[in-house]
Design a protein around this motif. Structure first.
Motif, PDB file in Angstrom:
ATOM      1  N   THR A  16      39.832  32.926 -37.012  1.00  0.00           N
ATOM      2  CA  THR A  16      38.603  33.401 -36.377  1.00  0.00           C
ATOM      3  C   THR A  16      38.718  33.219 -34.859  1.00  0.00           C
ATOM      4  N   PRO A  17      38.323  34.200 -34.057  1.00  0.00           N
ATOM      5  CA  PRO A  17      38.335  34.011 -32.596  1.00  0.00           C
ATOM      6  C   PRO A  17      37.583  32.742 -32.214  1.00  0.00           C
ATOM      7  N   ILE A  18      38.106  32.000 -31.243  1.00  0.00           N
ATOM      8  CA  ILE A  18      37.564  30.679 -30.943  1.00  0.00           C
ATOM      9  C   ILE A  18      36.358  30.709 -30.014  1.00  0.00           C
ATOM     10  N   GLN A  19      35.854  31.881 -29.674  1.00  0.00           N
ATOM     11  CA  GLN A  19      34.667  31.948 -28.817  1.00  0.00           C
ATOM     12  C   GLN A  19      33.459  31.379 -29.557  1.00  0.00           C
ATOM     13  N   PRO A  20      32.661  30.535 -28.896  1.00  0.00           N
ATOM     14  CA  PRO A  20      31.444  30.036 -29.523  1.00  0.00           C
ATOM     15  C   PRO A  20      30.509  31.177 -29.893  1.00  0.00           C
ATOM     16  N   GLY A  21      29.734  30.983 -30.956  1.00  0.00           N
ATOM     17  CA  GLY A  21      28.737  31.969 -31.337  1.00  0.00           C
ATOM     18  C   GLY A  21      27.506  31.879 -30.455  1.00  0.00           C
ATOM     19  N   LYS A  22      26.473  32.630 -30.819  1.00  0.00           N
ATOM     20  CA  LYS A  22      25.275  32.728 -29.987  1.00  0.00           C
ATOM     21  C   LYS A  22      24.191  31.715 -30.361  1.00  0.00           C
ATOM     22  N   PHE A  23      24.407  30.930 -31.409  1.00  0.00           N
ATOM     23  CA  PHE A  23      23.396  29.945 -31.791  1.00  0.00           C
ATOM     24  C   PHE A  23      23.306  28.868 -30.714  1.00  0.00           C
ATOM     25  N   PRO A  24      22.084  28.429 -30.346  1.00  0.00           N
ATOM     26  CA  PRO A  24      21.926  27.468 -29.240  1.00  0.00           C
ATOM     27  C   PRO A  24      22.679  26.166 -29.475  1.00  0.00           C
ATOM     28  N   LEU A  25      23.110  25.540 -28.386  1.00  0.00           N
ATOM     29  CA  LEU A  25      23.792  24.252 -28.458  1.00  0.00           C
ATOM     30  C   LEU A  25      22.864  23.189 -29.048  1.00  0.00           C
ATOM     31  N   PRO A  26      23.425  22.157 -29.663  1.00  0.00           N
ATOM     32  CA  PRO A  26      22.576  21.123 -30.273  1.00  0.00           C
ATOM     33  C   PRO A  26      21.906  20.245 -29.223  1.00  0.00           C
ATOM     34  N   ARG A  27      20.778  19.687 -29.591  1.00  0.00           N
ATOM     35  CA  ARG A  27      20.172  18.664 -28.752  1.00  0.00           C
ATOM     36  C   ARG A  27      20.765  17.308 -29.152  1.00  0.00           C
ATOM     37  N   PRO A  28      20.718  16.318 -28.258  1.00  0.00           N
ATOM     38  CA  PRO A  28      21.235  14.995 -28.617  1.00  0.00           C
ATOM     39  C   PRO A  28      20.572  14.469 -29.890  1.00  0.00           C
ATOM     40  N   VAL A  29      21.359  13.802 -30.714  1.00  0.00           N
ATOM     41  CA  VAL A  29      20.850  13.347 -32.003  1.00  0.00           C
ATOM     42  C   VAL A  29      21.574  12.079 -32.427  1.00  0.00           C
ATOM     43  N   LYS A  30      20.846  11.208 -33.110  1.00  0.00           N
ATOM     44  CA  LYS A  30      21.428  10.026 -33.744  1.00  0.00           C
ATOM     45  C   LYS A  30      21.139  10.136 -35.243  1.00  0.00           C
ATOM     46  N   ALA A  31      22.159   9.910 -36.044  1.00  0.00           N
ATOM     47  CA  ALA A  31      22.004  10.078 -37.485  1.00  0.00           C
ATOM     48  C   ALA A  31      22.821   9.018 -38.215  1.00  0.00           C
ATOM     49  N   THR A  32      22.387   8.701 -39.433  1.00  0.00           N
ATOM     50  CA  THR A  32      23.158   7.807 -40.291  1.00  0.00           C
ATOM     51  C   THR A  32      23.447   8.522 -41.609  1.00  0.00           C
ATOM     52  N   TYR A  33      24.597   8.221 -42.171  1.00  0.00           N
ATOM     53  CA  TYR A  33      25.033   8.803 -43.440  1.00  0.00           C
ATOM     54  C   TYR A  33      25.495   7.694 -44.365  1.00  0.00           C
ATOM     55  N   HIS A  34      25.380   7.923 -45.657  1.00  0.00           N
ATOM     56  CA  HIS A  34      26.076   7.039 -46.585  1.00  0.00           C
ATOM     57  C   HIS A  34      27.035   7.869 -47.425  1.00  0.00           C
ATOM     58  N   PHE A  35      28.084   7.189 -47.867  1.00  0.00           N
ATOM     59  CA  PHE A  35      29.209   7.835 -48.527  1.00  0.00           C
ATOM     60  C   PHE A  35      29.455   7.173 -49.865  1.00  0.00           C
ATOM     61  N   GLY A  36      29.947   7.958 -50.807  1.00  0.00           N
ATOM     62  CA  GLY A  36      30.189   7.392 -52.111  1.00  0.00           C
ATOM     63  C   GLY A  36      31.359   8.017 -52.828  1.00  0.00           C
ATOM     64  N   TRP A  37      31.757   7.353 -53.875  1.00  0.00           N
ATOM     65  CA  TRP A  37      32.831   7.808 -54.751  1.00  0.00           C
ATOM     66  C   TRP A  37      32.273   7.786 -56.164  1.00  0.00           C
ATOM     67  N   SER A  38      32.216   8.984 -56.789  1.00  0.00           N
ATOM     68  CA  SER A  38      31.534   9.137 -58.074  1.00  0.00           C
ATOM     69  C   SER A  38      30.096   8.656 -57.890  1.00  0.00           C
ATOM     70  N   GLY A  39      29.635   7.647 -58.654  1.00  0.00           N
ATOM     71  CA  GLY A  39      28.253   7.198 -58.516  1.00  0.00           C
ATOM     72  C   GLY A  39      28.097   5.949 -57.685  1.00  0.00           C
ATOM     73  N   ILE A  40      29.145   5.536 -56.963  1.00  0.00           N
ATOM     74  CA  ILE A  40      29.128   4.266 -56.232  1.00  0.00           C
ATOM     75  C   ILE A  40      29.006   4.524 -54.741  1.00  0.00           C
TER      76      ILE A  40
END
Length: 275
Positions: A37-61
């Protein structure tokens, strides 16, 4: 690099960061780089600053948690700081703490550099990568180690993304159902060809809330040192979801890999005041 730090589109699964052997090149009848895919950015606006947390798992753990801090480092630079650690029963068996810091140019969404430190029970591994139009320059240092400090290694391939810039590039596109995107991601030590297909829209519930979501199917192939494609034997398939709103947050990743099913979900999100 040991498993555990490929968390984003990363998009994609813990196995993507796993160290893999370099296998003989496979003969190809055409240059796959012509299909990117051509590497030019699309037209969707740039993100605003954000802080986020995620949790990760393996199967049900539940196995790990991570914090993400995306901010403007300067007028035309984004900075991502990602901190990850194993948790609970998994931490008792396998202790890992990591920090991944990456810079990219906001106007072009091209990566500049990254530094990644992984702390294990018996060693600490630090990887530094500098990006250029020609490819990457990488150094890795392991402490303690009986081996001399790692020499600089180069990956000569144009138009690379890292994790941060790859995700920002993807979210900038129009993302209509049926769209296909193909680009190369260099998370820290190896290159991967990513194929993304926009599957459709659906409601998705994650710990952070219920969102209108864009669903993707993700496929991966390794890019070896000879710039030939190789099957990723540890990765089977994955799906990823972005919020279908002004922020296009990464909501969830679900991947089938050689050890079973692994997943990541958005646990909380906060936008700094004034953004």
């Amino acid at each position: 690099m040991k498993p555990g730090l490929w968390l984003v589109c990363g998009l994609i699964a813990a196995s993507v960061s796993a160290e893999t052997e370099v296998r003989p090149a496979t003969a190809l009848t055409h240059d796959w780089r012509d299909t990117l895919t051509p590497i030019q950015p699309g037209k969707f606006p740039l993100p605003r600053p954000v802080k986020a947390t995620y949790h990760f798992g393996w199967s049900g753990i539940t196995a790990a948690q991570a914090s993400f801090d995306l901010s403007k480092a300067s007028h035309d630079q984004f900075q991502l700081v990602m901190k990850t650690q194993t948790t609970g029963a998994v931490r008792a068996l396998w202790r890992m703490d990591s920090q991944h810091t990456a810079l990219c140019t906001a106007s072009t969404l091209r990566p500049i550099r990254l530094e990644q430190t992984e702390v294990y029970k018996s060693e600490t591994e630090t990887t530094k990568v500098e990006f250029s139009p020609e490819g990457t320059r990488r150094t890795t240092r392991v402490v303690p180690s009986k081996e001399p400090p790692g020499k600089e290694r180069r990956f000569k391939c144009a138009n690379l993304f890292d994790l941060q810039s790859g995700l920002l590039f993807m979210r900038s596109q129009r993302l209509q159902t049926g769209d296909h995107y193909r680009f190369i991601v260099y998370p820290a030590k190896y290159g991967y060809l990513v194929d993304l297909d926009v599957v459709g829209r659906e409601k998705l519930k994650v710990p952070a809330g219920t969102y209108d979501a864009i669903k993707f199917q993700v496929r991966l192939q390794e890019v070896n040192k000879n710039l030939q494609l190789e099957p990723h034997k540890k990765f089977k398939r994955a799906f990823a979801w972005l919020s279908d709103d002004r922020d296009r947050l990464l909501l969830k990743i679900q991947a089938d890999i050689f050890v079973g099913s692994v997943w990541a979900e958005l646990e909380s999100v906060d936008f700094p005041e004034g953004n």
